[in-house]
Design a protein around this motif. Structure first.
Motif, PDB file in Angstrom:
ATOM      1  N   HIS A 104     -74.859 -39.950  73.094  1.00 23.14           N
ATOM      2  CA  HIS A 104     -75.913 -39.260  72.350  1.00 23.14           C
ATOM      3  C   HIS A 104     -77.158 -40.127  72.250  1.00 23.14           C
ATOM      4  CE1 HIS A 104     -73.387 -35.963  71.453  1.00 23.14           C
ATOM      5  NE2 HIS A 104     -72.670 -36.526  70.521  1.00 23.14           N
ATOM      6  N   ARG A 105     -78.282 -39.475  72.026  1.00 20.59           N
ATOM      7  CA  ARG A 105     -79.547 -40.192  71.878  1.00 20.59           C
ATOM      8  C   ARG A 105     -79.846 -40.513  70.421  1.00 20.59           C
ATOM      9  NH1 ARG A 105     -84.057 -41.497  74.546  1.00 20.59           N
ATOM     10  NH2 ARG A 105     -86.039 -41.503  73.425  1.00 20.59           N
ATOM     11  N   ARG A 106     -79.590 -39.569  69.529  1.00 13.66           N
ATOM     12  CA  ARG A 106     -79.938 -39.786  68.121  1.00 13.66           C
ATOM     13  C   ARG A 106     -78.781 -39.327  67.236  1.00 13.66           C
ATOM     14  NH1 ARG A 106     -84.709 -40.431  64.981  1.00 13.66           N
ATOM     15  NH2 ARG A 106     -85.947 -40.454  66.897  1.00 13.66           N
ATOM     16  N   ILE A 107     -78.281 -40.247  66.431  1.00 13.96           N
ATOM     17  CA  ILE A 107     -77.160 -39.975  65.522  1.00 13.96           C
ATOM     18  C   ILE A 107     -77.588 -40.365  64.113  1.00 13.96           C
ATOM     19  CG2 ILE A 107     -74.753 -40.500  64.984  1.00 13.96           C
ATOM     20  CD1 ILE A 107     -74.488 -41.511  67.901  1.00 13.96           C
ATOM     21  N   VAL A 108     -77.240 -39.541  63.147  1.00 10.54           N
ATOM     22  CA  VAL A 108     -77.455 -39.878  61.742  1.00 10.54           C
ATOM     23  C   VAL A 108     -76.098 -40.195  61.124  1.00 10.54           C
ATOM     24  CG1 VAL A 108     -78.220 -39.038  59.489  1.00 10.54           C
ATOM     25  CG2 VAL A 108     -79.517 -38.440  61.538  1.00 10.54           C
ATOM     26  N   ASP A 224     -49.223 -42.575  76.137  1.00  8.90           N
ATOM     27  CA  ASP A 224     -49.532 -41.163  76.405  1.00  8.90           C
ATOM     28  C   ASP A 224     -51.002 -40.878  76.138  1.00  8.90           C
ATOM     29  OD1 ASP A 224     -46.900 -40.515  77.069  1.00  8.90           O
ATOM     30  OD2 ASP A 224     -46.357 -40.275  74.955  1.00  8.90           O
ATOM     31  N   PHE A 225     -51.834 -41.866  76.320  1.00  7.81           N
ATOM     32  CA  PHE A 225     -53.244 -41.856  75.959  1.00  7.81           C
ATOM     33  C   PHE A 225     -54.068 -40.934  76.848  1.00  7.81           C
ATOM     34  CE2 PHE A 225     -57.455 -43.830  76.701  1.00  7.81           C
ATOM     35  CZ  PHE A 225     -57.930 -43.939  75.412  1.00  7.81           C
ATOM     36  N   ASP A 226     -55.013 -40.195  76.226  1.00 11.34           N
ATOM     37  CA  ASP A 226     -56.012 -39.412  76.945  1.00 11.34           C
ATOM     38  C   ASP A 226     -57.345 -40.107  76.753  1.00 11.34           C
ATOM     39  OD1 ASP A 226     -57.816 -37.654  77.992  1.00 11.34           O
ATOM     40  OD2 ASP A 226     -57.309 -35.982  76.678  1.00 11.34           O
ATOM     41  N   PRO A 227     -57.939 -40.706  77.790  1.00 14.20           N
ATOM     42  CA  PRO A 227     -59.143 -41.502  77.612  1.00 14.20           C
ATOM     43  C   PRO A 227     -60.369 -40.709  77.193  1.00 14.20           C
ATOM     44  CG  PRO A 227     -58.682 -41.239  79.928  1.00 14.20           C
ATOM     45  CD  PRO A 227     -57.503 -40.670  79.189  1.00 14.20           C
ATOM     46  N   GLY A 228     -60.350 -39.378  77.311  1.00 14.75           N
ATOM     47  CA  GLY A 228     -61.506 -38.595  76.913  1.00 14.75           C
ATOM     48  C   GLY A 228     -62.691 -38.862  77.816  1.00 14.75           C
ATOM     49  N   VAL A 229     -63.886 -38.838  77.248  1.00 18.52           N
ATOM     50  CA  VAL A 229     -65.112 -39.035  78.027  1.00 18.52           C
ATOM     51  C   VAL A 229     -65.381 -40.519  78.188  1.00 18.52           C
ATOM     52  CG1 VAL A 229     -67.587 -38.595  78.133  1.00 18.52           C
ATOM     53  CG2 VAL A 229     -66.050 -36.872  77.154  1.00 18.52           C
ATOM     54  N   PRO A 230     -65.463 -41.041  79.402  1.00 14.13           N
ATOM     55  CA  PRO A 230     -65.749 -42.462  79.590  1.00 14.13           C
ATOM     56  C   PRO A 230     -67.192 -42.767  79.233  1.00 14.13           C
ATOM     57  CG  PRO A 230     -65.793 -41.349  81.681  1.00 14.13           C
ATOM     58  CD  PRO A 230     -65.351 -40.325  80.671  1.00 14.13           C
ATOM     59  N   PRO A 231     -67.492 -44.023  78.892  1.00 12.12           N
ATOM     60  CA  PRO A 231     -68.871 -44.371  78.592  1.00 12.12           C
ATOM     61  C   PRO A 231     -69.748 -44.228  79.823  1.00 12.12           C
ATOM     62  CG  PRO A 231     -67.535 -46.351  78.771  1.00 12.12           C
ATOM     63  CD  PRO A 231     -66.598 -45.174  78.793  1.00 12.12           C
ATOM     64  N   SER A 232     -70.988 -43.797  79.599  1.00  7.01           N
ATOM     65  CA  SER A 232     -71.908 -43.581  80.713  1.00  7.01           C
ATOM     66  C   SER A 232     -72.430 -44.910  81.236  1.00  7.01           C
ATOM     67  CB  SER A 232     -73.081 -42.721  80.243  1.00  7.01           C
ATOM     68  OG  SER A 232     -74.068 -42.640  81.233  1.00  7.01           O
ATOM     69  N   ARG A 233     -72.660 -44.982  82.535  1.00  2.68           N
ATOM     70  CA  ARG A 233     -73.264 -46.163  83.134  1.00  2.68           C
ATOM     71  C   ARG A 233     -74.757 -45.935  83.364  1.00  2.68           C
ATOM     72  NH1 ARG A 233     -69.507 -49.628  85.876  1.00  2.68           N
ATOM     73  NH2 ARG A 233     -67.384 -48.913  85.633  1.00  2.68           N
ATOM     74  N   THR A 234     -75.270 -44.748  83.064  1.00 10.09           N
ATOM     75  CA  THR A 234     -76.683 -44.491  83.275  1.00 10.09           C
ATOM     76  C   THR A 234     -77.475 -45.030  82.108  1.00 10.09           C
ATOM     77  OG1 THR A 234     -76.496 -42.334  82.196  1.00 10.09           O
ATOM     78  CG2 THR A 234     -76.210 -42.396  84.572  1.00 10.09           C
ATOM     79  N   ASP A 235     -78.709 -45.406  82.376  1.00  9.22           N
ATOM     80  CA  ASP A 235     -79.543 -46.020  81.349  1.00  9.22           C
ATOM     81  C   ASP A 235     -79.976 -44.964  80.334  1.00  9.22           C
ATOM     82  OD1 ASP A 235     -80.908 -48.036  80.087  1.00  9.22           O
ATOM     83  OD2 ASP A 235     -82.781 -47.571  81.113  1.00  9.22           O
ATOM     84  N   HIS A 236     -79.867 -45.295  79.076  1.00 11.49           N
ATOM     85  CA  HIS A 236     -80.323 -44.413  78.012  1.00 11.49           C
ATOM     86  C   HIS A 236     -80.541 -45.255  76.771  1.00 11.49           C
ATOM     87  CE1 HIS A 236     -76.059 -44.775  77.151  1.00 11.49           C
ATOM     88  NE2 HIS A 236     -76.289 -44.333  75.934  1.00 11.49           N
ATOM     89  N   ARG A 237     -81.122 -44.664  75.772  1.00 12.01           N
ATOM     90  CA  ARG A 237     -81.365 -45.342  74.512  1.00 12.01           C
ATOM     91  C   ARG A 237     -80.664 -44.534  73.436  1.00 12.01           C
ATOM     92  NH1 ARG A 237     -85.800 -48.491  72.389  1.00 12.01           N
ATOM     93  NH2 ARG A 237     -85.966 -48.280  70.122  1.00 12.01           N
ATOM     94  N   THR A 238     -79.967 -45.218  72.555  1.00 15.37           N
ATOM     95  CA  THR A 238     -79.283 -44.548  71.459  1.00 15.37           C
ATOM     96  C   THR A 238     -79.938 -44.953  70.147  1.00 15.37           C
ATOM     97  OG1 THR A 238     -77.163 -44.454  72.610  1.00 15.37           O
ATOM     98  CG2 THR A 238     -77.091 -44.333  70.229  1.00 15.37           C
ATOM     99  N   ASP A 239     -80.337 -43.962  69.371  1.00 13.28           N
ATOM    100  CA  ASP A 239     -80.917 -44.207  68.055  1.00 13.28           C
ATOM    101  C   ASP A 239     -79.930 -43.770  66.992  1.00 13.28           C
ATOM    102  OD1 ASP A 239     -83.155 -44.883  69.435  1.00 13.28           O
ATOM    103  OD2 ASP A 239     -84.238 -43.027  69.040  1.00 13.28           O
TER     104      ASP A 239
END
Length: 240
Positions: A104-108, A224-239
């Motif tokens: 995500h880009r912006r989280i409160v 029995d782990f489900d890794p879900g969504v892997p972290p992105s390797r693309t450049d982004h900024r998270t606020d």
């Protein structure tokens, strides 16, 4: 959003979160709920309706603070992706959730305190409720800092070695292998010879075997782990 901003300021200036902020990869703004009160005592809490022990964070300062954050985002042409309330009765924080939030880009983040927050806040503003464990703390500030730290290390450019975050415990459902550094022998304790061999294939196989064995013994539930969504390797900024 917090009634106790002083708790957050020190940790955010150190280690990986501090480095991420100074490097411009992450922006973290601590919003003081008392700045959104209108009485001379700057009251943010009150007694619960129906009686009972403890105090409850009032809805007015939280709504006003959130609306100010949302207006600022809109002025930048952005929107808020998630509003996370840190609470013991939320979903358990785990690496797959951290991975998803890091995209995500912006989280409160809303830190509860005292006996929690007025339910109308949770019904109207909050999009996700998160717990860092089955225990109760004095407030949500420390859990919020835990979440910021977990997210920060996944933001591209923050860690010197991007592969480091991808090989952490829990990223693929296994615990991490033992780590060793110099000296090779200390007080009669030697580093496993395979790590000194220079044979990368053998080292990789050894680490994988160690990870499987440690997980089997300590956390068999993870197999029995489900890794879900892997972290992105693309450049982004998270606020946050």
């Amino acid at each position: 959003m917090t009634a106790l901003p002083g708790i957050c300021e020190g940790p955010l200036s150190h280690s990986i979160p501090g480095r991420a902020i100074r490097g411009g990869h992450l922006e973290v703004v601590v919003h003081d709920l008392r700045d959104h009160t209108h009485d001379r005592h700057r009251t943010v809490d009150d007694y619960p309706f129906g009686g009972g022990a403890g105090m409850v964070l009032k809805p007015e300062p939280i709504f006003e603070c959130f609306e100010a954050i949302r207006a600022d985002a809109a002025a930048r042409g952005e929107s808020i992706d998630e509003v996370v309330f840190l609470t013991p009765d939320g979903e358990r924080l785990a690496q797959p959730l951290v991975n998803r939030l890091s995209l995500h880009r912006r989280i409160v983040l809303l830190a509860g305190h005292y006996k929690g927050v007025d339910q109308r806040v949770r019904d109207s503003i909050v999009t996700r409720e998160v717990s860092i464990g089955d225990y109760v703390l004095s407030g949500g500030e420390l859990p919020a800092l835990v979440l910021v730290d977990a997210i920060a290390r996944l933001v591209p450019g923050v860690l010197g070695d991007a592969e480091s975050a991808l090989s952490d415990s829990f990223q693929d459902g296994l615990l991490d292998a033992p780590s060793y550094t110099r000296p090779a022998e200390f007080r009669g304790m030697r580093v496993p010879e395979v790590l000194l061999s220079g044979d990368h294939a053998r080292v990789r196989d050894w680490r994988e075997a160690q990870r499987l064995e440690k997980t089997r013994v300590r956390r068999p539930d993870l197999l029995d782990f489900d890794p879900g969504v892997p972290p992105s390797r693309t450049d982004h900024r998270t606020d946050t």
